[in-house]
Design a protein around this motif. Structure first.
Motif, short mmCIF file in Angstrom:
data_model
loop_
_atom_site.label_atom_id
_atom_site.label_comp_id
_atom_site.label_asym_id
_atom_site.label_seq_id
_atom_site.Cartn_x
_atom_site.Cartn_y
_atom_site.Cartn_z
N ALA A 4 0.82 -1.21 0.00
CA ALA A 4 0.00 0.00 0.00
C ALA A 4 0.85 1.26 0.00
O ALA A 4 0.35 2.36 -0.25
CB ALA A 4 -0.94 0.00 1.20
N LEU A 5 2.15 1.12 0.28
CA LEU A 5 3.06 2.26 0.25
C LEU A 5 3.25 2.78 -1.17
O LEU A 5 3.55 3.96 -1.38
CB LEU A 5 4.41 1.85 0.84
N PHE A 6 3.08 1.91 -2.17
CA PHE A 6 3.29 2.29 -3.57
C PHE A 6 1.99 2.87 -4.14
O PHE A 6 0.90 2.52 -3.70
CB PHE A 6 3.71 1.07 -4.38
N PRO A 7 2.08 3.76 -5.13
CA PRO A 7 0.87 4.33 -5.72
C PRO A 7 -0.03 3.26 -6.33
O PRO A 7 0.44 2.19 -6.74
CB PRO A 7 1.41 5.28 -6.81
N LYS A 8 -1.30 3.55 -6.41
CA LYS A 8 -2.28 2.62 -6.97
C LYS A 8 -1.92 2.30 -8.42
O LYS A 8 -1.68 3.19 -9.23
CB LYS A 8 -3.67 3.23 -6.91
N ILE A 28 -3.87 2.51 11.03
CA ILE A 28 -3.07 1.93 12.11
C ILE A 28 -1.69 2.55 12.20
O ILE A 28 -0.86 2.11 13.00
CB ILE A 28 -2.94 0.40 11.92
N GLY A 29 -1.41 3.56 11.37
CA GLY A 29 -0.12 4.23 11.42
C GLY A 29 1.00 3.45 10.77
O GLY A 29 2.18 3.77 10.97
N PHE A 30 0.66 2.44 9.97
CA PHE A 30 1.69 1.64 9.32
C PHE A 30 2.38 2.44 8.21
O PHE A 30 3.59 2.34 8.02
CB PHE A 30 1.06 0.37 8.75
N VAL A 31 1.61 3.23 7.47
CA VAL A 31 2.16 4.09 6.43
C VAL A 31 1.47 5.44 6.49
O VAL A 31 0.37 5.58 7.02
CB VAL A 31 1.98 3.48 5.01
N PHE A 91 6.85 6.95 5.32
CA PHE A 91 6.32 8.10 4.59
C PHE A 91 6.58 7.91 3.11
O PHE A 91 7.72 7.65 2.70
CB PHE A 91 6.99 9.38 5.09
N ALA A 92 5.54 8.02 2.32
CA ALA A 92 5.67 7.88 0.87
C ALA A 92 5.22 9.16 0.18
O ALA A 92 4.09 9.60 0.36
CB ALA A 92 4.84 6.70 0.37
N ASP A 93 6.13 9.76 -0.59
CA ASP A 93 5.79 10.89 -1.45
C ASP A 93 5.37 10.34 -2.80
O ASP A 93 6.21 9.82 -3.54
CB ASP A 93 7.00 11.80 -1.64
N GLN A 94 4.10 10.43 -3.13
CA GLN A 94 3.62 9.84 -4.38
C GLN A 94 3.54 10.87 -5.49
O GLN A 94 3.77 10.55 -6.65
CB GLN A 94 2.27 9.17 -4.16
N PHE A 95 3.20 12.11 -5.18
CA PHE A 95 3.07 13.11 -6.23
C PHE A 95 3.58 14.46 -5.74
O PHE A 95 2.82 15.39 -5.53
CB PHE A 95 1.61 13.25 -6.67
N TYR A 146 11.55 6.35 4.23
CA TYR A 146 11.15 7.48 3.38
C TYR A 146 11.30 7.03 1.94
O TYR A 146 12.40 6.72 1.48
CB TYR A 146 12.04 8.69 3.65
N VAL A 147 10.19 6.95 1.24
CA VAL A 147 10.17 6.47 -0.15
C VAL A 147 9.52 7.54 -1.01
O VAL A 147 8.43 8.03 -0.69
CB VAL A 147 9.39 5.14 -0.28
#
Length: 889
Positions: free
Chosen positions: A414-418, A495-498, A520-524, A540-541
């Motif tokens: 779920a950390l990666f964009p859809k 749940i604070g996982f991501v 933390f994932a920066d997607q856009f 940090y991804v």
């Protein structure tokens, strides 16, 4: 659902903590006991959480902050000890007491006392909600599934949509209407719109009919500018100078002009509003050449508005017969199986004709014995919550039955964009860096192999889908299915996982101890993280595209803020793949807990010297950058297992250094260096890639002594960059080598190639005699690539009589002197894909029609007469003609 994942992660850490404490003689009184009690309480609570008790939902909210707090103090305690040991604090102490400083032990013990008290309170509350006699479950049964051999992976099947597929194909290529038309695939529920569109998009006749194909998923939070960029870069994949700096109007005009010259097919997947279409349609010219757009949406009104003259194709649930056919394919069983038929009615009842439900249920039941099926098919939906839809019921069942070790790995997607295609290489190494891979006490286990088993098991259960395959049949990229992403991303954030930063949004967490961000994932678009949010940050991804002068500054600010915060820096993962020239701080070495540093495709020209001061570093990926040198201190990273580079020079390591390297790719060895003398120290190497000059050719003899080597890439060049000599004799007896890439002039006999090769690539080899009779005798060869200059003769014959018995892929690229190619009847019986590219003198091919398994014949940059001749003899069902060539790096 998913609330137990942080508990699983903490439990694994605390069990490892117990092992560390057991090795020490002098420990603060009661510390071992408190950690042991905490472990037992966590196991008790985990058994409740995994039962998904509806009445226990309220208990999970106050429990999670306690888990996060315990995770932080455990990680900090271990990191403190590790740092002291590295700095040599214990070097001159006769007792091991100082490994755990007394005050550190005391503080940790007091914190654990509070944690145990909280855990006990939560456990008591859970006990009140459920009879103790019914709460336990045998987790060993769940994990045992990982020991089973994975059935050969197969591409997804599409059942029950044959008529819709024919209709869609007919509208795309057989419709006499030449004006631009939009064909909408519509259904409110997840019934396979995307799967149908993808199946048609990849068909050979579609690929031949349209000069240009583009696939764009249209998420709500993707900016118009980025959508246009994605389309343009699919059409013109080469680097487009300053295209990121163009505004929307310029990009629209550019795309319009590009498409004016092409017959195109564009798929717009998951369109949520008419505005999305209105913005994009301005760049789609109607040149009256039969171009088409496929649009998938849940809203029938959108389909009606975008093209009132085109009737949407509405998907319906599968019939019972279609549902059962799809289910049988997913469990790989025959219809006459008596144990299956006894469950048929129950399976059809709970699936409701929904393809995702059938796929998930099939993936679940295939992991169980038939005697356990009734527990699943007759389960009560209320067990997972009230008023569940049929699909969510199956989702709950599938997730609930995942082995505990797999749940963090699954949720991590779920950390990666859809819809993001995740390279399996990247995913497995991230799992390892996060500590999700649990090693069993069995001797000989390698973490990378265990991580691969995790992935295979998730694929077998159909909770991960494969996006692309490698030529050897292994998965190259994967993704989380859309309907699972929509369910589990909110759960992972809850749940604070991501924490996912979407386009145009800032961090919304309040500044409190309970609002710390872990992953933390920066997607856009990169946004700064405040100091209050980085206290617990472990990953940090960034998925930011290569936007110049924006991402680099913001990344640098974030890293400086993390490093300057003081105290313990828990950051394990820093993945900046694809970010344009991020500004890395010179004191990067202060990230003492960093295990994964991803710099692939960042265009960096250098990296901080302190990169060699990262003691926990396991993976350093700087492939496809402009970095040419690394400090020799990198060899002192004793935990380094994977080093990806291209053409990078590193000075020799000191005598005292040691390494656990599994992967060493892209190392450059100069003519005056003695680097070859330490290669044999890397006895664990599985993948090795070297570029060396001819004077260093004896390194091949050193390589032959690497007994675990599976994949080898060798490039031999002279001081002027031209291909130089290669020797095969030292490699002949290598017993584990299965993948071999050679660039250089082969001076000895190709009979000396290792006999267990499965993949072979030759480039600039200068072979004067036809190599096919020799290569055809390699019994395991399934992929053969002959690139430019590998063979300089004019005739090539693939003889029959059991030659190439298992070859599936053959590529002939830029063989400039080749004029004739003959395939004798009976040769290459399993060849599926043949590509001939840039062989300009090739005029005659005989025997292609005798290849029984051939599905794809790809002709690239070949003469029109040659293409026409092959088309006439084979027909269009096995031919693709392309005009653009791409790099084969």
């Amino acid at each position: 659902m998913a609330a137990e994942v942080p508990t699983i992660i903490l439990l694994d850490k605390m069990q490892k903590m117990l092992l560390v404490l057991a090795e020490e003689r002098f420990i603060f009184p009661g510390l071992r006991s408190r950690v042991g009690i905490a472990v037992n309480e966590l196991k008790q609570i985990l058994s409740f959480l995994e039962l998904e008790i509806p009445s226990g939902t309220k208990l999970k909210a106050p429990f999670l902050p306690t888990v996060h707090c315990a995770d932080y103090i455990t990680e900090s305690f271990l990191l403190t000890t590790l740092q002291r040991r590295r700095k040599g604090v214990t070097k001159f102490i006769k007792t091991p007491l100082m490994a755990f400083p007394p005050w550190t032990q005391l503080l940790f013990s007091l914190e654990m006392k509070k944690v145990v008290k909280s855990f006990r309170a939560i456990s008591c509350e859970f006990t009140k909600t459920l009879d103790l006699a019914n709460k336990t479950q045998d987790l060993s049964i769940q994990v045992s599934a990982l020991e089973k051999k994975l059935i050969h992976l197969e591409p997804d099947v599409l059942v029950g949509r044959e008529d819709l597929e024919k209709e869609l194909v007919a509208r795309l290529i057989h419709d006499n209407e030449q004006r631009l038309r939009v064909i909408s695939l519509v259904s409110k529920e997840p019934l396979g719109k995307t799967a149908l569109a993808r199946k048609v998009y990849d068909r050979l006749d579609i690929r031949q009919h349209f000069q240009c194909r583009v696939w764009l998923r249209v998420p709500r939070d993707l900016e118009d500018h980025d959508r246009l960029l994605i389309i343009i870069k699919q059409i013109l994949p080469r680097d487009l100078k300053n295209v990121e700096l163009m505004d929307d109007t310029q990009l629209t005009y550019m795309l319009y002009n590009i498409l004016m010259e092409l017959k195109f097919l564009i798929v717009l997947d998951d369109v949520c509003s008419v505005d999305d279409w209105t913005m994009l349609v301005r760049s789609f010219p109607d040149t009256v050449n039969g171009s088409r757009v496929i649009l998938t949406t849940r809203d029938i009104n959108i389909a009606s508005e975008v093209d009132p003259w085109s009737c949407p194709l509405e998907l319906s649930p599968l019939t019972n017969e279609q549902s059962w056919e799809l289910f049988l394919k997913k469990v790989r069983r025959q219809e006459n199986s008596s144990d299956l038929n006894s469950f048929k009615d129950e399976i059809l009842r709970i699936c409701h004709g929904l393809p995702p439900s059938i796929v998930l249920l099939g993936g679940l039941l295939i992991t169980l014995e038939s005697s356990e099926w009734s527990k699943v098919t007759r389960s009560d939906p209320a067990h997972f919550g009230e008023d569940l839809s049929p699909l969510l019921h199956i989702v709950g069942l599938s997730y609930h039955r995942l082995p505990s070790v797999l749940k963090p790995c699954f949720l991590y997607l779920a950390l990666f964009p859809k819809g993001y295609e995740i390279p399996t290489r990247r995913l497995l190494l991230l799992w390892l860096a996060e500590g999700f891979v649990q090693m069993s006490p069995k001797a000989g286990n390698v973490p990378e192999d265990v991580a691969k088993k995790y992935l295979e098991e998730l694929i077998r259960r159909n909770v991960i889908e494969i996006a692309r395959w490698k030529s050897d049949g292994s998965p190259k990229t994967c993704r989380l299915p859309f309907f699972l992403y929509d369910v589990f991303l909110p759960k992972a954030e809850e749940i604070g996982f991501v924490h996912i930063h979407h386009c145009g949004s800032d961090c919304t967490y309040a500044d409190s101890s309970e609002s710390s961000i872990w992953r933390f994932a920066d997607q856009f678009g990169v946004k700064s993280i405040s100091k209050s949010h980085i206290q617990h940050l472990c990953s940090y991804v960034s998925f930011e595209g290569q936007k110049r002068d924006i991402s680099n500054r913001e990344i640098g600010m974030v890293l400086n803020r993390i490093i300057s915060k003081g105290g313990f820096i828990l950051l394990k993962v820093l993945d900046l793949e694809g970010v344009y020239k991020p500004l890395l701080p010179e004191n990067l070495g202060k990230l003492q807990n960093l295990r994964y540093l991803g710099l692939r495709w960042t265009c960096l020209h250098s990296c901080p010297v302190s990169i060699g001061d990262l003691p926990c570093l396991e993976t350093l990926d700087m492939k496809y950058t402009n970095i040419t040198t690394l400090p020799s201190s990198i060899w002192m990273a004793k935990n380094l297992r994977h080093l990806y580079m291209n053409g990078v020079s590193i000075k020799n390591p000191s005598k005292g250094s040691s390494t656990s390297l599994q992967t060493l790719m892209g190392l450059h060895i100069g003519s005056n260096e003695s680097t070859i003398h330490f290669l044999d120290r890397f006895t664990s190497l599985r993948k090795l890639g070297l570029t060396f000059q001819s004077k260093s050719m004896k390194c091949i003899s050193v390589i032959s002594r690497l007994g675990n080597l599976q994949s080898l890439r060798l490039r031999s060049r002279d001081p002027f960059g031209q291909p130089s000599d290669l020797e095969l004799k030292p490699l002949k007896e290598h017993s584990t080598l299965s993948n071999l890439y050679l660039l250089g002039v082969i001076k000895d006999d190709i009979h000396l190639l290792p006999q267990k090769l499965e993949i072979l690539t030759l480039s600039l080899s200068g072979l004067k005699e036809d190599p096919m009779s020799v290569l055809g005798k390699l019994p395991r060869l399934n992929t053969l690539r002959l690139f430019a200059g590998s063979y300089v003769g004019s005739k090539m014959t693939c003889p029959a009589l059991q030659h190439f018995p298992v070859l599936r892929v053959l590529k002939l690229w830029s063989l400039e002197e080749l004029k004739e190619c003959t395939v004798e009847q009976g040769a290459m019986p399993q060849l599926v894909e043949l590509e001939i590219r840039g062989c300009k003198k090739l005029e005659k091919t005989d025997g292609l029609e005798h290849l029984p398994a051939l599905k794809e014949l790809i002709l690239t940059n070949m003469t029109e007469d040659f293409v026409a001749d092959v088309r006439r003899r084979l027909g269009r069902d096995k031919l693709i003609s392309r005009t653009l060539s791409t790099s084969h790096n």
